[in-house]
Write a protein that holds these residues in place. Structure first.
Motif, PDB file in Angstrom:
ATOM      1  N   ARG A  18       1.377  11.927  -4.660  1.00  0.00           N
ATOM      2  CA  ARG A  18       1.744  10.363  -4.547  1.00  0.00           C
ATOM      3  C   ARG A  18       1.705   9.990  -2.792  1.00  0.00           C
ATOM      4  O   ARG A  18       2.196  10.640  -1.962  1.00  0.00           O
ATOM      5  CB  ARG A  18       3.265  10.086  -5.170  1.00  0.00           C
ATOM      6  N   ILE A  19       1.136   8.781  -2.882  1.00  0.00           N
ATOM      7  CA  ILE A  19       0.959   8.223  -1.356  1.00  0.00           C
ATOM      8  C   ILE A  19       2.046   6.941  -1.412  1.00  0.00           C
ATOM      9  O   ILE A  19       1.755   6.312  -2.145  1.00  0.00           O
ATOM     10  CB  ILE A  19      -0.178   7.941  -0.972  1.00  0.00           C
ATOM     11  N   TYR A  20       3.108   7.151  -0.339  1.00  0.00           N
ATOM     12  CA  TYR A  20       3.771   6.021  -0.350  1.00  0.00           C
ATOM     13  C   TYR A  20       3.192   5.195   0.691  1.00  0.00           C
ATOM     14  O   TYR A  20       3.062   5.527   1.984  1.00  0.00           O
ATOM     15  CB  TYR A  20       5.253   6.507  -0.146  1.00  0.00           C
ATOM     16  N   THR A  21       3.520   3.798   0.585  1.00  0.00           N
ATOM     17  CA  THR A  21       3.202   2.816   1.720  1.00  0.00           C
ATOM     18  C   THR A  21       4.342   2.083   2.195  1.00  0.00           C
ATOM     19  O   THR A  21       5.460   2.048   1.643  1.00  0.00           O
ATOM     20  CB  THR A  21       2.101   1.685   1.005  1.00  0.00           C
ATOM     21  N   ALA A  22       4.331   1.619   3.449  1.00  0.00           N
ATOM     22  CA  ALA A  22       5.468   1.072   4.030  1.00  0.00           C
ATOM     23  C   ALA A  22       5.833  -0.307   3.288  1.00  0.00           C
ATOM     24  O   ALA A  22       7.035  -0.377   2.951  1.00  0.00           O
ATOM     25  CB  ALA A  22       4.880   0.492   5.541  1.00  0.00           C
ATOM     26  N   ASP A  23       4.782  -0.882   2.862  1.00  0.00           N
ATOM     27  CA  ASP A  23       5.415  -2.024   1.784  1.00  0.00           C
ATOM     28  C   ASP A  23       5.653  -1.618   0.377  1.00  0.00           C
ATOM     29  O   ASP A  23       5.074  -0.913  -0.274  1.00  0.00           O
ATOM     30  CB  ASP A  23       3.978  -3.001   1.464  1.00  0.00           C
ATOM     31  N   VAL A  68       8.271   0.788  -0.130  1.00  0.00           N
ATOM     32  CA  VAL A  68       8.577   2.147  -0.245  1.00  0.00           C
ATOM     33  C   VAL A  68       9.812   2.328  -0.748  1.00  0.00           C
ATOM     34  O   VAL A  68      10.015   3.449  -1.530  1.00  0.00           O
ATOM     35  CB  VAL A  68       8.526   2.618   1.160  1.00  0.00           C
ATOM     36  N   GLU A 112       9.151   2.446  -4.648  1.00  0.00           N
ATOM     37  CA  GLU A 112       8.098   3.405  -4.802  1.00  0.00           C
ATOM     38  C   GLU A 112       9.129   4.881  -4.874  1.00  0.00           C
ATOM     39  O   GLU A 112       9.004   5.578  -5.881  1.00  0.00           O
ATOM     40  CB  GLU A 112       7.071   3.631  -3.836  1.00  0.00           C
TER      41      GLU A 112
END
Length: 107
Positions: A7-12, A14, A17
């Motif tokens: 899983r890749i978490y993004t700043a937008d 987060v 997520e």
């Protein structure tokens, strides 16, 4: 052959997520058995003090995180109803840690 999920978490978004990941982890790793016992992963029990002060409050915390309409929450409630005079620590069993599971964090 092992299936690897990343899983890749993004700043937008987060926070949302991570909340979804927490719910996915709880639902995938906690078991309510047919013998009216509840299996908690060793990782969660070892880090219990991050969420609660004892097993009783850990069970309450986990239940509060699960959707009210979910089958796992209903199964957990059924376990405790069937053992109404018993404290949660006697119903909760430890599921050994799976060393193939890993968190990868970049710093």
């Amino acid at each position: 052959m092992h299936l690897i999920q990343v899983r890749i978490y993004t700043a937008d978004g987060v926070t949302a997520e991570l909340e979804k990941s927490k719910l996915d982890y709880l639902q995938a790793s906690i078991l309510a058995t047919s013998t009216k016992r509840i299996g908690f992963p060793e990782l969660l029990l070892r880090n219990m003090l991050d969420f609660s002060v004892d097993t009783d409050s850990l069970v309450e915390w986990v239940c509060s995180q699960l959707p009210t309409s979910g089958t796992l929450r209903k199964s957990m409630v059924d376990c405790f109803r069937s053992h109404s005079n018993v404290k949660p620590p006697t119903i909760v069993e430890k599921i050994p840690y799976d060393y193939e599971f890993q968190y990868l964090l970049t710093i």
